[in-house]
Design a protein around this motif. Structure first.
Motif, PDB file in Angstrom:
ATOM      1  N   GLU A   1      23.553   8.169 -80.893  1.00  0.00           N
ATOM      2  CA  GLU A   1      23.333   8.921 -79.255  1.00  0.00           C
ATOM      3  C   GLU A   1      23.649  10.093 -79.362  1.00  0.00           C
ATOM      4  OE1 GLU A   1      21.519   7.137 -77.146  1.00  0.00           O
ATOM      5  OE2 GLU A   1      21.685   5.696 -78.741  1.00  0.00           O
ATOM      6  N   GLU A   2      24.660  10.351 -80.104  1.00  0.00           N
ATOM      7  CA  GLU A   2      24.804  12.157 -80.456  1.00  0.00           C
ATOM      8  C   GLU A   2      24.444  12.971 -80.644  1.00  0.00           C
ATOM      9  OE1 GLU A   2      27.558  15.457 -78.811  1.00  0.00           O
ATOM     10  OE2 GLU A   2      27.210  13.106 -78.423  1.00  0.00           O
TER      11      GLU A   2
ATOM     12  N   THR B   1      20.413  20.378 -78.621  1.00  0.00           N
ATOM     13  CA  THR B   1      21.283  20.480 -79.341  1.00  0.00           C
ATOM     14  C   THR B   1      20.407  22.310 -79.238  1.00  0.00           C
ATOM     15  OG1 THR B   1      23.463  21.069 -80.615  1.00  0.00           O
ATOM     16  CG2 THR B   1      21.453  20.264 -81.765  1.00  0.00           C
TER      17      THR B   1
ATOM     18  N   LYS C   1      21.277  12.862 -80.986  1.00  0.00           N
ATOM     19  CA  LYS C   1      19.327  12.272 -80.809  1.00  0.00           C
ATOM     20  C   LYS C   1      19.723  13.838 -79.009  1.00  0.00           C
ATOM     21  CE  LYS C   1      18.327   8.104 -81.529  1.00  0.00           C
ATOM     22  NZ  LYS C   1      17.570   6.570 -80.259  1.00  0.00           N
ATOM     23  N   LYS C   2      21.197  13.688 -78.578  1.00  0.00           N
ATOM     24  CA  LYS C   2      21.259  14.860 -78.131  1.00  0.00           C
ATOM     25  C   LYS C   2      20.403  16.081 -78.072  1.00  0.00           C
ATOM     26  CE  LYS C   2      25.454  13.121 -75.688  1.00  0.00           C
ATOM     27  NZ  LYS C   2      26.745  12.766 -75.738  1.00  0.00           N
TER      28      LYS C   2
END
Length: 193
Positions: free
Chosen positions: A71-72, A77, A74-75
């Motif tokens: 999930e992280e 950036t 996929k954020k």
């Protein structure tokens, strides 16, 4: 992209050096400890699941940690890559991380940088940190030595996997902070695309 797995036993200066790498190369640090705290504090589904294991004194299953990491990553950036800190710790987690990086980022792990510091220096550093940090796990020499031993036992197979891939680099973690940073920067410069 630059995707770094950052290794180092407790007291090796990993936190300090991660910050220098982030600033120099515009990277995003993903620390499993931070992920757990964030998900539990914000009561995400994964956070609630992790907490249910922790409340029973059980280890959180790998898959929960892997899902948080996924999930992280996929954020969105604006950074030029990632520093993975505290993950992977096992061969299974190494494979999972490589799959995440390939499937989500269409990339691979660039390098595993390992800060190497003699045990006696680690103990000395942690005891000193314990005097000011208030962390109880940094105040007891026996606990510190156990943490260091556990770190080596857990990460040995991961180091071996990256050695086989030609991606494992040891950096002497003793000396001036800037000097150690320079050594790390040199290794990252070698793999920059």
């Amino acid at each position: 992209m630059i995707n770094i797995v950052l290794f180092g036993p407790p007291g090796s200066g990993k936190g300090t050096q991660a910050q220098h790498l982030i600033e120099r190369f515009n990277l995003k640090q993903i620390s499993t400890g931070d992920l757990f705290r964030y998900n539990i504090k914000n009561e995400t589904e994964l956070g609630k699941l992790a907490k249910s294991y922790m409340d029973k004194g059980e280890l959180v299953p790998d898959q929960v940690t892997i899902d948080m990491l996924t999930e992280e990553v996929k954020k969105p950036t604006e950074t030029k890559g990632f520093i993975f800190d505290g993950f992977p710790r096992t061969a299974f987690q190494t494979q999972a991380l490589e799959t995440i990086v390939k499937e989500i980022l269409d990339d691979e792990i660039s390098v595993c940088l390992s800060l190497v510091v003699e045990d006696e220096i680690l103990v000395e550093r942690l005891l000193k940190r314990g005097e000011t940090s208030g962390r109880t796990d940094d105040s007891n020499e026996e606990i510190i030595r156990n943490r260091i031993t556990e770190y080596y036992a857990k990460t040995a197979e991961v180091a071996e996997l990256y050695k086989q891939q030609g991606k494992y680099v040891e950096i002497n973690g003793v000396g001036e902070i800037d000097e150690i940073s320079r050594k790390l920067f040199q290794e990252v410069e070698k793999i920059k695309k």
